[in-house]
Structures are given as structure tokens and as C-alpha cells.
Design a protein around this motif. Sequence first.
Motif, PDB file in Angstrom:
ATOM      1  N   GLN A  92      -0.969 -48.961 -44.360  1.00  0.00           N
ATOM      2  CA  GLN A  92      -1.749 -47.986 -45.110  1.00  0.00           C
ATOM      3  C   GLN A  92      -1.562 -46.579 -44.535  1.00  0.00           C
ATOM      4  OE1 GLN A  92      -3.037 -51.201 -44.508  1.00  0.00           O
ATOM      5  NE2 GLN A  92      -2.471 -51.526 -46.657  1.00  0.00           N
ATOM      6  N   TYR A  93      -1.732 -45.575 -45.408  1.00  0.00           N
ATOM      7  CA  TYR A  93      -1.746 -44.193 -44.932  1.00  0.00           C
ATOM      8  C   TYR A  93      -2.950 -43.980 -44.017  1.00  0.00           C
ATOM      9  CZ  TYR A  93       1.799 -42.681 -48.345  1.00  0.00           C
ATOM     10  OH  TYR A  93       2.962 -42.511 -49.054  1.00  0.00           O
ATOM     11  N   GLY A  94      -2.756 -43.215 -42.967  1.00  0.00           N
ATOM     12  CA  GLY A  94      -3.849 -42.895 -42.059  1.00  0.00           C
ATOM     13  C   GLY A  94      -4.651 -41.699 -42.511  1.00  0.00           C
ATOM     14  N   SER A  95      -4.250 -41.084 -43.626  1.00  0.00           N
ATOM     15  CA  SER A  95      -4.959 -39.927 -44.175  1.00  0.00           C
ATOM     16  C   SER A  95      -4.939 -40.054 -45.690  1.00  0.00           C
ATOM     17  CB  SER A  95      -4.276 -38.627 -43.723  1.00  0.00           C
ATOM     18  OG  SER A  95      -2.934 -38.585 -44.206  1.00  0.00           O
ATOM     19  N   GLY A  96      -5.455 -39.039 -46.372  1.00  0.00           N
ATOM     20  CA  GLY A  96      -5.419 -39.048 -47.835  1.00  0.00           C
ATOM     21  C   GLY A  96      -6.204 -40.209 -48.419  1.00  0.00           C
ATOM     22  N   SER A  97      -5.553 -40.968 -49.293  1.00  0.00           N
ATOM     23  CA  SER A  97      -6.227 -42.067 -49.987  1.00  0.00           C
ATOM     24  C   SER A  97      -6.463 -43.289 -49.115  1.00  0.00           C
ATOM     25  CB  SER A  97      -5.400 -42.489 -51.208  1.00  0.00           C
ATOM     26  OG  SER A  97      -4.195 -43.114 -50.779  1.00  0.00           O
ATOM     27  N   GLY A  98      -5.682 -43.455 -48.052  1.00  0.00           N
ATOM     28  CA  GLY A  98      -5.745 -44.666 -47.248  1.00  0.00           C
ATOM     29  C   GLY A  98      -5.125 -45.867 -47.928  1.00  0.00           C
ATOM     30  N   ASN A 124       7.145 -57.458 -53.303  1.00  0.00           N
ATOM     31  CA  ASN A 124       6.588 -58.246 -52.204  1.00  0.00           C
ATOM     32  C   ASN A 124       5.072 -58.172 -52.084  1.00  0.00           C
ATOM     33  OD1 ASN A 124       9.044 -59.263 -51.505  1.00  0.00           O
ATOM     34  ND2 ASN A 124       9.280 -58.093 -49.613  1.00  0.00           N
ATOM     35  N   THR A 125       4.463 -57.041 -52.460  1.00  0.00           N
ATOM     36  CA  THR A 125       3.011 -56.904 -52.301  1.00  0.00           C
ATOM     37  C   THR A 125       2.269 -56.900 -53.627  1.00  0.00           C
ATOM     38  OG1 THR A 125       3.066 -54.475 -52.310  1.00  0.00           O
ATOM     39  CG2 THR A 125       3.336 -55.576 -50.178  1.00  0.00           C
ATOM     40  N   GLY A 126       2.965 -56.763 -54.736  1.00  0.00           N
ATOM     41  CA  GLY A 126       2.324 -56.785 -56.048  1.00  0.00           C
ATOM     42  C   GLY A 126       1.603 -55.502 -56.416  1.00  0.00           C
ATOM     43  N   LYS A 127       1.783 -54.429 -55.651  1.00  0.00           N
ATOM     44  CA  LYS A 127       1.083 -53.174 -55.939  1.00  0.00           C
ATOM     45  C   LYS A 127       1.970 -52.214 -56.720  1.00  0.00           C
ATOM     46  CE  LYS A 127      -2.169 -53.718 -52.163  1.00  0.00           C
ATOM     47  NZ  LYS A 127      -2.903 -53.085 -51.035  1.00  0.00           N
ATOM     48  N   TRP A 128       1.310 -51.299 -57.442  1.00  0.00           N
ATOM     49  CA  TRP A 128       2.012 -50.397 -58.361  1.00  0.00           C
ATOM     50  C   TRP A 128       2.347 -49.058 -57.702  1.00  0.00           C
ATOM     51  CZ3 TRP A 128       3.126 -52.750 -62.901  1.00  0.00           C
ATOM     52  CH2 TRP A 128       2.320 -53.823 -63.298  1.00  0.00           C
ATOM     53  N   LEU A 129       3.522 -48.519 -58.021  1.00  0.00           N
ATOM     54  CA  LEU A 129       3.858 -47.159 -57.595  1.00  0.00           C
ATOM     55  C   LEU A 129       2.878 -46.204 -58.278  1.00  0.00           C
ATOM     56  CD1 LEU A 129       6.004 -45.549 -55.934  1.00  0.00           C
ATOM     57  CD2 LEU A 129       7.126 -45.099 -58.130  1.00  0.00           C
ATOM     58  N   HIS A 130       2.208 -45.370 -57.488  1.00  0.00           N
ATOM     59  CA  HIS A 130       1.017 -44.657 -57.945  1.00  0.00           C
ATOM     60  C   HIS A 130       1.011 -43.241 -57.382  1.00  0.00           C
ATOM     61  CE1 HIS A 130      -3.336 -44.672 -59.087  1.00  0.00           C
ATOM     62  NE2 HIS A 130      -3.493 -43.904 -58.012  1.00  0.00           N
ATOM     63  N   SER A 131       0.381 -42.326 -58.094  1.00  0.00           N
ATOM     64  CA  SER A 131       0.134 -41.002 -57.520  1.00  0.00           C
ATOM     65  C   SER A 131      -1.198 -40.471 -58.037  1.00  0.00           C
ATOM     66  CB  SER A 131       1.279 -40.029 -57.841  1.00  0.00           C
ATOM     67  OG  SER A 131       1.146 -38.850 -57.056  1.00  0.00           O
ATOM     68  N   HIS A 132      -1.653 -39.374 -57.423  1.00  0.00           N
ATOM     69  CA  HIS A 132      -2.984 -38.811 -57.677  1.00  0.00           C
ATOM     70  C   HIS A 132      -3.042 -37.447 -56.986  1.00  0.00           C
ATOM     71  CE1 HIS A 132      -3.528 -42.059 -54.380  1.00  0.00           C
ATOM     72  NE2 HIS A 132      -2.966 -40.985 -53.863  1.00  0.00           N
ATOM     73  N   LEU A 133      -4.219 -36.912 -56.801  1.00  0.00           N
ATOM     74  CA  LEU A 133      -4.353 -35.557 -56.258  1.00  0.00           C
ATOM     75  C   LEU A 133      -4.523 -35.513 -54.743  1.00  0.00           C
ATOM     76  CD1 LEU A 133      -6.574 -33.916 -59.034  1.00  0.00           C
ATOM     77  CD2 LEU A 133      -4.078 -33.861 -58.777  1.00  0.00           C
ATOM     78  N   HIS A 134      -4.517 -36.657 -54.075  1.00  0.00           N
ATOM     79  CA  HIS A 134      -4.514 -36.641 -52.603  1.00  0.00           C
ATOM     80  C   HIS A 134      -3.214 -36.004 -52.106  1.00  0.00           C
ATOM     81  CE1 HIS A 134      -8.096 -39.088 -51.906  1.00  0.00           C
ATOM     82  NE2 HIS A 134      -7.705 -39.862 -52.922  1.00  0.00           N
ATOM     83  N   ARG A 135      -3.280 -35.391 -50.935  1.00  0.00           N
ATOM     84  CA  ARG A 135      -2.117 -34.697 -50.376  1.00  0.00           C
ATOM     85  C   ARG A 135      -1.263 -35.647 -49.542  1.00  0.00           C
ATOM     86  NH1 ARG A 135      -0.924 -30.399 -53.355  1.00  0.00           N
ATOM     87  NH2 ARG A 135      -2.884 -29.472 -54.069  1.00  0.00           N
ATOM     88  N   SER A 136       0.050 -35.477 -49.643  1.00  0.00           N
ATOM     89  CA  SER A 136       0.962 -36.306 -48.845  1.00  0.00           C
ATOM     90  C   SER A 136       0.851 -35.922 -47.374  1.00  0.00           C
ATOM     91  CB  SER A 136       2.402 -36.147 -49.344  1.00  0.00           C
ATOM     92  OG  SER A 136       2.839 -34.805 -49.213  1.00  0.00           O
ATOM     93  N   PRO A 137       1.048 -36.877 -46.458  1.00  0.00           N
ATOM     94  CA  PRO A 137       0.710 -36.651 -45.039  1.00  0.00           C
ATOM     95  C   PRO A 137       1.591 -35.668 -44.296  1.00  0.00           C
ATOM     96  CG  PRO A 137       1.679 -38.822 -45.353  1.00  0.00           C
ATOM     97  CD  PRO A 137       1.431 -38.274 -46.721  1.00  0.00           C
ATOM     98  N   ILE A 138       2.837 -35.472 -44.712  1.00  0.00           N
ATOM     99  CA  ILE A 138       3.730 -34.582 -43.958  1.00  0.00           C
ATOM    100  C   ILE A 138       3.876 -33.218 -44.625  1.00  0.00           C
ATOM    101  CG2 ILE A 138       6.058 -34.270 -43.034  1.00  0.00           C
ATOM    102  CD1 ILE A 138       6.318 -37.268 -42.765  1.00  0.00           C
ATOM    103  N   SER A 139       4.261 -33.206 -45.893  1.00  0.00           N
ATOM    104  CA  SER A 139       4.584 -31.947 -46.568  1.00  0.00           C
ATOM    105  C   SER A 139       3.408 -31.324 -47.305  1.00  0.00           C
ATOM    106  CB  SER A 139       5.728 -32.170 -47.557  1.00  0.00           C
ATOM    107  OG  SER A 139       5.322 -33.077 -48.584  1.00  0.00           O
TER     108      SER A 139
END
Length: 234
Positions: free
Chosen positions: A65-71, A116-131
Motif C-alpha cells: 500500500q501507499y504510505g501516503s495519499g489514499s493508502g 494477481n490481486t483482482g483490483k482495478w487500475l484507478h485514479s482520483h484527486l490524491h497526490r502521487s507520492p514522488i512528483s
Amino acid sequence: LHPAAPDRFLPTLSPMTMGMVGMLVPFLALLFMGAEASEVIVTCGSSVKLQHDRTKYRLHSHEVQYGSGSGQQSVTGYKDGDDSNDYWLVHGAFRTNCTQGTPIESGTVVRLRHVNTGKWLHSHLHRSPISGNLEVSAYDGGTVEGSDSGDNWEVNLDAGGKWKRDQRVRFKHVDTQHWLHSHDKRFGRPIAGQQEICAVQKKTNDALWFAGEGVYFPEREKPSAYLKTPHEDL
């Protein structure tokens, strides 16, 4: 799965079943190695690896999981081409059926499900962790169906027409109107060396991808008019 099964049945697969598909995909892909890439059409039900055109890293996810943003579950670019975590299953748009073998054309809205995990490629208004662009994650919530409109991506081909293997393609996130993007910015531990995937507002060359290895369902032929049954137009 039966080749004629409608898309509405595909999201019911359990993560364990999706994982089994992931292990089988590299073996099944050998069946398609003899086909000319320029002749292979990407269709609904196909399981493909998407490679970033400039850096050659593959679109990847895993149970980190992301350590920031949406988690939510992270999506990265991964260099090793032999990893089954690079496979994505092509589905129709949210709450839209797409029969296996239906060709994907420029302008078509699709969802990409991590095998492998059954999850969908997704996006939203959370900020990406590096850029600090928009975050791209793998997600399986939001509605009772385990998917939502944040999983919708529009296929964009400069020349239009049907999406073919090894053809450069862009993906525009429908909700935010941002483009699936990668670059040379990389993570540290625990996913050291993996590349950031994000969504950006501008349509640039770093938003170019292509479908490489995978299992491509043959394009379905439309039935001839004289073969129609009285119920086909209902």
C-alpha cells in the motif's frame, strides 16, 4: 471462463482465482508467439502487459500500500519482464458489458483489472507520492460491485482504429481527464528501484504505452444478418 461470457461475470472472480490465472498466463501466452504483432488486436478478456514506451518499465502492482495519499494498493513501473504481477485483464467500462473478443477501438472506455490481486487500475484527486501529480492506485471498493467510475480509462490512439499489440497508446482517466504517465522518478524501500506511475494533465510522450506479452482473445466475428435469431435485437 467461456469465450462468450459477458463482462458482468468477470468481476466475480475471487483473488485466489485471479492469482491462478496470473500463473497460467505466461504459459498460455506461448500459444500466441507465432502471430504477427501487427495483426493481434487487443480485445475484451485479453490479459496483457502494458509497457511504458520511453523507459520500457511495465505497469505493475502488488500487495504493497501507499504510505501516503489514499493508502490504497500501489501501482508502479517494474523493469523485470518475467513478473506475473505485470498482467492486466481488459474489461469494459464501469457498469458496461463487454463480451470477450470484442475489439477495443480508440475512444473506447475500458477498465484494467490486476490479475494477481483482482483490483482495478484507478485514479482520483490524491497526490502521487514522488512528483505530486495525481495518484494512480489499484482499488476494489467504492460500490457494491467492487468498482466505480474512477476505474474508467479512455483508450487513445493517434491514428484511431482498433488497438493492436505493440501499438503506441495513451490512457485518459475519465473522471479527472488526466493521462496515465510514468517517468524516471523511482521509489526507495520497500519497493526500491520501481518507477512512479501517476496521472498528469498534459498529453505528452511520457503518457505513451504499448501492449506486449499476454493472452489475446481472438476478435469476435459479427454474425451475418441471415443468421440472426428473432431475439438477438432485444
